[in-house]
Design an enzyme around this catalytic site. Structure first.
Site, short mmCIF file in Angstrom:
data_model
loop_
_atom_site.label_atom_id
_atom_site.label_comp_id
_atom_site.label_asym_id
_atom_site.label_seq_id
_atom_site.Cartn_x
_atom_site.Cartn_y
_atom_site.Cartn_z
CE LYS A 13 43.02 16.25 6.62
NZ LYS A 13 44.32 15.72 7.12
NE ARG A 88 40.09 10.70 8.10
CZ ARG A 88 40.38 11.87 8.66
NH1 ARG A 88 39.55 12.88 8.57
NH2 ARG A 88 41.51 12.03 9.28
NE ARG A 127 47.98 18.30 15.21
CZ ARG A 127 47.13 17.70 14.40
NH1 ARG A 127 46.66 18.34 13.35
NH2 ARG A 127 46.78 16.46 14.61
NE ARG A 160 43.94 15.76 16.75
CZ ARG A 160 43.74 15.74 15.43
NH1 ARG A 160 43.57 16.88 14.76
NH2 ARG A 160 43.69 14.61 14.78
NE ARG A 171 45.57 11.00 13.46
CZ ARG A 171 46.22 12.10 13.85
NH1 ARG A 171 47.01 12.06 14.91
NH2 ARG A 171 46.06 13.22 13.20
P1 AP5 Z 1 47.25 20.65 10.55
O1 AP5 Z 1 46.79 21.78 9.72
O2 AP5 Z 1 46.73 20.50 11.93
O3 AP5 Z 1 47.11 19.28 9.72
P2 AP5 Z 1 45.82 18.43 9.36
O4 AP5 Z 1 45.98 17.98 7.95
O5 AP5 Z 1 44.58 19.17 9.72
O6 AP5 Z 1 46.08 17.18 10.31
P3 AP5 Z 1 45.07 16.39 11.26
O7 AP5 Z 1 45.94 15.60 12.21
O8 AP5 Z 1 44.04 17.29 11.84
O9 AP5 Z 1 44.44 15.42 10.25
P4 AP5 Z 1 43.64 14.15 10.54
O10 AP5 Z 1 43.09 13.93 9.21
O11 AP5 Z 1 44.40 13.04 11.14
O12 AP5 Z 1 42.68 14.58 11.75
P5 AP5 Z 1 41.12 14.85 11.81
O13 AP5 Z 1 40.89 15.81 12.90
O14 AP5 Z 1 40.57 15.15 10.48
O15 AP5 Z 1 48.87 20.75 10.60
C1 AP5 Z 1 49.63 19.81 11.36
C2 AP5 Z 1 50.78 20.55 12.10
O16 AP5 Z 1 51.71 21.02 11.14
C3 AP5 Z 1 50.34 21.79 12.91
O17 AP5 Z 1 51.18 21.87 14.04
C4 AP5 Z 1 50.61 22.96 11.96
O18 AP5 Z 1 50.89 24.15 12.67
C5 AP5 Z 1 51.82 22.45 11.18
N1 AP5 Z 1 51.83 22.90 9.80
C6 AP5 Z 1 50.76 22.96 8.95
N2 AP5 Z 1 51.14 23.37 7.72
C7 AP5 Z 1 52.50 23.54 7.81
C8 AP5 Z 1 53.49 23.95 6.87
N3 AP5 Z 1 53.16 24.26 5.60
N4 AP5 Z 1 54.77 24.01 7.27
C9 AP5 Z 1 55.11 23.70 8.56
N5 AP5 Z 1 54.22 23.31 9.50
C10 AP5 Z 1 52.94 23.24 9.12
O19 AP5 Z 1 40.56 13.42 12.26
C11 AP5 Z 1 40.86 12.88 13.52
C12 AP5 Z 1 40.15 11.55 13.68
O20 AP5 Z 1 38.73 11.76 13.58
C13 AP5 Z 1 40.46 10.48 12.65
O21 AP5 Z 1 41.63 9.77 12.97
C14 AP5 Z 1 39.19 9.64 12.70
O22 AP5 Z 1 39.20 8.78 13.81
C15 AP5 Z 1 38.10 10.67 12.92
N6 AP5 Z 1 37.51 11.16 11.67
C16 AP5 Z 1 37.52 12.46 11.23
N7 AP5 Z 1 36.92 12.55 10.04
C17 AP5 Z 1 36.52 11.30 9.71
C18 AP5 Z 1 35.86 10.75 8.57
N8 AP5 Z 1 35.50 11.51 7.53
N9 AP5 Z 1 35.61 9.42 8.56
C19 AP5 Z 1 35.96 8.64 9.60
N10 AP5 Z 1 36.62 9.09 10.69
C20 AP5 Z 1 36.88 10.41 10.75
MG MG Z 2 42.99 18.84 11.09
#
Ligand code: AP5
Ligand code: MG
Length: 202
Positions: A13, A88, A127, A160, A171
């Site tokens: 994402k 979410r 990552r 992270r 997660r």
């Molecule tokens: P990356 O692009 O970083 O993936 P992502 O989908 O952004 O993954 P996240 O871990 O950030 O998602 P998340 O939903 O757990 O975290 P968030 O910060 O939103 O890609 C991942 C890796 O793969 C990278 O190394 C990248 O280089 C590689 N990659 C990407 N695309 C690729 C491809 N096509 N091929 C190969 N490699 C690739 O949330 C974190 C925490 O915040 C949650 O756990 C929760 O506690 C809280 N939170 C956030 N939003 C909310 C909400 N709305 N409600 C409640 N809690 C929330």
């Molecule tokens: Mg992310």
């Protein structure tokens, strides 16, 4: 356009959102990044959110919806937003519909990045982020030219804390239980697009 990016942790994402927001001229809003920034600054919101994030649990809806409401109120959001990591839960999706409707807007597309679980876990464990510009790397799939250093700005890379294997697995379970049902919600609204996320980034 107002676009929601849906997908499990590690689906890509953040990676796609950075490129798409620049190309489409939309404001990129990542609730995860905003919570992490608040935690770094040590604000009350950041301290509350961090306790949930470190366990791999969702931050409660009231805090998260209030954060999004504030973000949507910025002038830069008027041209359209690209939401990454929000909504979410069903309550968040309904709140988003109400907030957009108040401005005569709606979710135009919900783009689901579909990636198998084994690939998700491999992506999270390898990552790395730049401590300067937050560009994301992967030790195998997207390595920096010089290990541990950002290609763009030369700052050191970090991992992270919630990417540790037990927390990452938690997660993914929370995603399946709480967030995956939103696919149905957006399917019924006629705006869901499924993309095979197990392809090269470009
Ligand atoms: P990356 O692009 O970083 O993936 P992502 O989908 O952004 O993954 P996240 O871990 O950030 O998602 P998340 O939903 O757990 O975290 P968030 O910060 O939103 O890609 C991942 C890796 O793969 C990278 O190394 C990248 O280089 C590689 N990659 C990407 N695309 C690729 C491809 N096509 N091929 C190969 N490699 C690739 O949330 C974190 C925490 O915040 C949650 O756990 C929760 O506690 C809280 N939170 C956030 N939003 C909310 C909400 N709305 N409600 C409640 N809690 C929330
Ligand atoms: Mg992310």
């Amino acid at each position: 356009m107002d676009i929601v990016l849906l997908g499990a942790p590690g689906a890509g994402k953040g990676t796609q959102a950075k490129a798409l927001a620049a190309e489409l001229g939309l404001l990129h809003i990542s609730t995860g990044e905003l919570f992490r920034e608040a935690a770094r600054l040590g604000t009350p919101l950041g301290q509350q959110a961090q306790a949930y994030m470190l366990r791999g649990e969702l931050v409660p809806d009231d805090l998260t919806i209030a954060l999004l409401r504030e973000q949507l109120g910025q002038p830069a959001a008027a041209r359209g937003v690209l939401l990454d990591g929000f909504p979410r839960t069903l309550a968040q999706a309904e709140a988003l519909d109400a907030l957009l409707a108040a401005h005569g807007r709606r979710v135009d597309r919900a783009v689901f990045l579909d990636v198998p679980r084994d690939v998700l876990l491999a992506r999270l464990s390898g990552r790395w982020f730049c401590s300067g510009c937050e560009t994301s790397y992967h030790s195998l799939f997207r390595p920096p030219t010089q290990p541990g250093i950002c290609d763009r700005c030369g700052q050191p890379l970090y991992q992270r804390p919630d990417d540790r294997p037990e927390t990452a697995a938690r997660r993914l379970d929370v995603y399946l239980e709480r967030t995956a049902p939103l696919l149905d919600y957006y399917q019924r609204a006629g705006v869901l697009v499924r993309i095979n996320g197990d392809q090269p980034v470009e």
